[in-house]
Scaffold this motif. Structure first.
Motif, PDB file in Angstrom:
ATOM      1  N   LYS A  27       0.835  -1.221   0.000  1.00 30.25           N
ATOM      2  CA  LYS A  27       0.000   0.000   0.000  1.00 30.25           C
ATOM      3  C   LYS A  27       0.862   1.261   0.000  1.00 30.25           C
ATOM      4  CE  LYS A  27      -1.831  -1.462   3.861  1.00 30.25           C
ATOM      5  NZ  LYS A  27      -1.176  -2.792   3.968  1.00 30.25           N
ATOM      6  N   THR A  28       1.826   1.313   0.907  1.00 34.60           N
ATOM      7  CA  THR A  28       2.701   2.494   0.991  1.00 34.60           C
ATOM      8  C   THR A  28       3.502   2.630  -0.306  1.00 34.60           C
ATOM      9  OG1 THR A  28       2.839   2.256   3.386  1.00 34.60           O
ATOM     10  CG2 THR A  28       4.586   3.528   2.341  1.00 34.60           C
ATOM     11  N   THR A  29       3.927   1.490  -0.835  1.00 34.49           N
ATOM     12  CA  THR A  29       4.687   1.494  -2.091  1.00 34.49           C
ATOM     13  C   THR A  29       3.855   2.100  -3.215  1.00 34.49           C
ATOM     14  OG1 THR A  29       5.831  -0.508  -1.372  1.00 34.49           O
ATOM     15  CG2 THR A  29       5.928   0.007  -3.722  1.00 34.49           C
ATOM     16  N   THR A  42       3.664   7.520   7.567  1.00 35.20           N
ATOM     17  CA  THR A  42       3.750   7.371   9.017  1.00 35.20           C
ATOM     18  C   THR A  42       4.327   5.983   9.307  1.00 35.20           C
ATOM     19  OG1 THR A  42       1.492   6.524   9.126  1.00 35.20           O
ATOM     20  CG2 THR A  42       1.758   8.895   9.432  1.00 35.20           C
ATOM     21  N   GLU A  43       5.573   5.799   8.919  1.00 31.23           N
ATOM     22  CA  GLU A  43       6.218   4.487   9.081  1.00 31.23           C
ATOM     23  C   GLU A  43       6.915   4.404  10.435  1.00 31.23           C
ATOM     24  OE1 GLU A  43       6.591   1.853   6.320  1.00 31.23           O
ATOM     25  OE2 GLU A  43       4.738   2.998   6.162  1.00 31.23           O
ATOM     26  N   GLU A  44       6.767   3.270  11.076  1.00 29.26           N
ATOM     27  CA  GLU A  44       7.514   2.991  12.307  1.00 29.26           C
ATOM     28  C   GLU A  44       8.234   1.665  12.135  1.00 29.26           C
ATOM     29  OE1 GLU A  44       8.114   4.840  14.864  1.00 29.26           O
ATOM     30  OE2 GLU A  44       6.717   6.475  14.397  1.00 29.26           O
ATOM     31  N   THR A  65       6.474  -0.355   9.178  1.00 22.92           N
ATOM     32  CA  THR A  65       5.049  -0.544   8.900  1.00 22.92           C
ATOM     33  C   THR A  65       4.310   0.775   9.097  1.00 22.92           C
ATOM     34  OG1 THR A  65       3.130  -1.941   9.409  1.00 22.92           O
ATOM     35  CG2 THR A  65       4.410  -1.178  11.285  1.00 22.92           C
ATOM     36  N   THR A  66       3.190   0.921   8.381  1.00 27.89           N
ATOM     37  CA  THR A  66       2.388   2.142   8.495  1.00 27.89           C
ATOM     38  C   THR A  66       1.574   2.092   9.788  1.00 27.89           C
ATOM     39  OG1 THR A  66       2.199   2.213   6.090  1.00 27.89           O
ATOM     40  CG2 THR A  66       0.606   3.537   7.340  1.00 27.89           C
ATOM     41  N   VAL A  67       1.671   3.147  10.598  1.00 30.18           N
ATOM     42  CA  VAL A  67       0.929   3.124  11.862  1.00 30.18           C
ATOM     43  C   VAL A  67      -0.301   4.034  11.840  1.00 30.18           C
ATOM     44  CG1 VAL A  67       2.895   2.438  13.268  1.00 30.18           C
ATOM     45  CG2 VAL A  67       2.438   4.873  12.889  1.00 30.18           C
ATOM     46  N   MET A  69      -1.367   6.361   8.456  1.00 23.63           N
ATOM     47  CA  MET A  69      -1.838   6.483   7.074  1.00 23.63           C
ATOM     48  C   MET A  69      -0.710   6.911   6.141  1.00 23.63           C
ATOM     49  SD  MET A  69      -3.748  10.155   7.356  1.00 23.63           S
ATOM     50  CE  MET A  69      -3.287  10.978   5.863  1.00 23.63           C
ATOM     51  N   ASP A  70      -0.945   6.711   4.851  1.00 27.77           N
ATOM     52  CA  ASP A  70      -0.113   7.328   3.824  1.00 27.77           C
ATOM     53  C   ASP A  70      -0.996   8.372   3.150  1.00 27.77           C
ATOM     54  OD1 ASP A  70       2.001   5.258   3.952  1.00 27.77           O
ATOM     55  OD2 ASP A  70       0.446   3.975   3.094  1.00 27.77           O
ATOM     56  N   PHE A  71      -0.369   9.391   2.606  1.00 32.43           N
ATOM     57  CA  PHE A  71      -1.159  10.374   1.867  1.00 32.43           C
ATOM     58  C   PHE A  71      -0.400  10.798   0.619  1.00 32.43           C
ATOM     59  CE2 PHE A  71      -2.177  14.813   0.846  1.00 32.43           C
ATOM     60  CZ  PHE A  71      -3.520  14.657   0.554  1.00 32.43           C
TER      61      PHE A  71
HETATM   62 MG   LIG Z   1       2.162   0.799   4.630  1.00 32.97          MG
END
Ligand SMILES: [Mg+2]
Ligand SMILES: Nc1nc2c(ncn2[C@@H]2O[C@H](COP(=O)(O)OP(=O)(O)OP(=O)(O)O)[C@@H](O)[C@H]2O)c(=O)[nH]1
Length: 195
Positions: A27-29, A42-44, A65-67, A69-71
């Motif tokens: 998803k983030t990719t 918002t990666e941790e 991992t996304t904690v 959201m991505d925008f």
């Molecule tokens: Mg993600």
């Protein structure tokens, strides 16, 4: 009015879309690959808490991992501006989904054929909400290649739900998925395009 041509003042239509799916499915990719602005992330770092909880098979190199959201944002021609919200994949952060889903026209459910069942919660979620969605099978290297009709059957998707292959790392591929989603969502709500 400066010009007699009213079409010169036409503003692109703003559309909110979600990029959802199970843990580590890309998803983030995808948000990062298609966004024309620097994406907000918002990666941790994944900690030991993840061991035995998150299935890292196939994405063993994944360290974050996304904690929340991505925008990101992408324009489609001159008519649409898509605002993309990537959801967190870990189950313990699912409480933010309701907030993210508010006002969304539709959703992309990303799937990985090595861990197909991981996208069931997303499919259930959007079916329950009545949110139009498409399923995009992210083609990871070495993942088994199934016929899309087989995947559709395995996920028990409705006949009208579009399913397509993609590579979340490629802009053009992600864009195709988003265009398919917008068409699908407007196909289900024929009057929405006029507003
Ligand atoms: Mg993600
Ligand atoms: N080979 C390959 N690797 C990919 C692809 N998409 C994502 N990856 C890799 O898979 C890993 C997971 O990607 P993410 O984009 O962080 O996944 P995510 O769904 O946002 O993960 P969470 O937010 O933790 O649920 C990363 O290491 C990516 O580089 C793909 O299409 N092909």
């Amino acid at each position: 009015m400066v010009s007699g041509r009213s079409d010169t003042l036409k503003m692109p239509k703003a559309i909110k879309l979600l990029i959802a799916g199970g843990f580590g499915v890309g998803k983030t990719t995808m948000v990062g690959a298609v966004s024309e602005i620097r994406p907000l992330r918002t990666e941790e770092t994944l900690t030991n808490l993840s061991v035995g909880v998150d299935d890292l098979s196939g994405v063993e190199a994944k360290a974050t991992t996304t904690v929340a959201m991505d925008f990101g944002r992408i324009s489609i021609g001159q008519d649409f501006v898509l605002y993309l919200f990537g959801t967190p994949g870990q189950e313990r952060f699912w409480f933010v989904w309701d907030e993210l889903a508010r006002g969304a026209l539709g959703a992309v459910v990303l799937a990985d054929t090595r861990r197909l069942a991981d996208c069931f919660p997303s499919v259930d979620y959007f079916e329950r909400r009545g949110t139009p969605f498409v399923v995009a099978v992210n083609c990871f290297d070495g993942a088994p290649v199934f016929d899309l009709d087989e995947v559709k059957l395995a996920l028990n998707l409705g006949q009208d739900v579009p399913i397509l292959l993609c590579d979340a790392r490629k802009r053009e591929s992600g864009k195709e998925v988003l265009i398919a989603l917008v068409k699908h969502a407007y196909g289900r709500r024929p009057t929405a395009a006029a507003h």
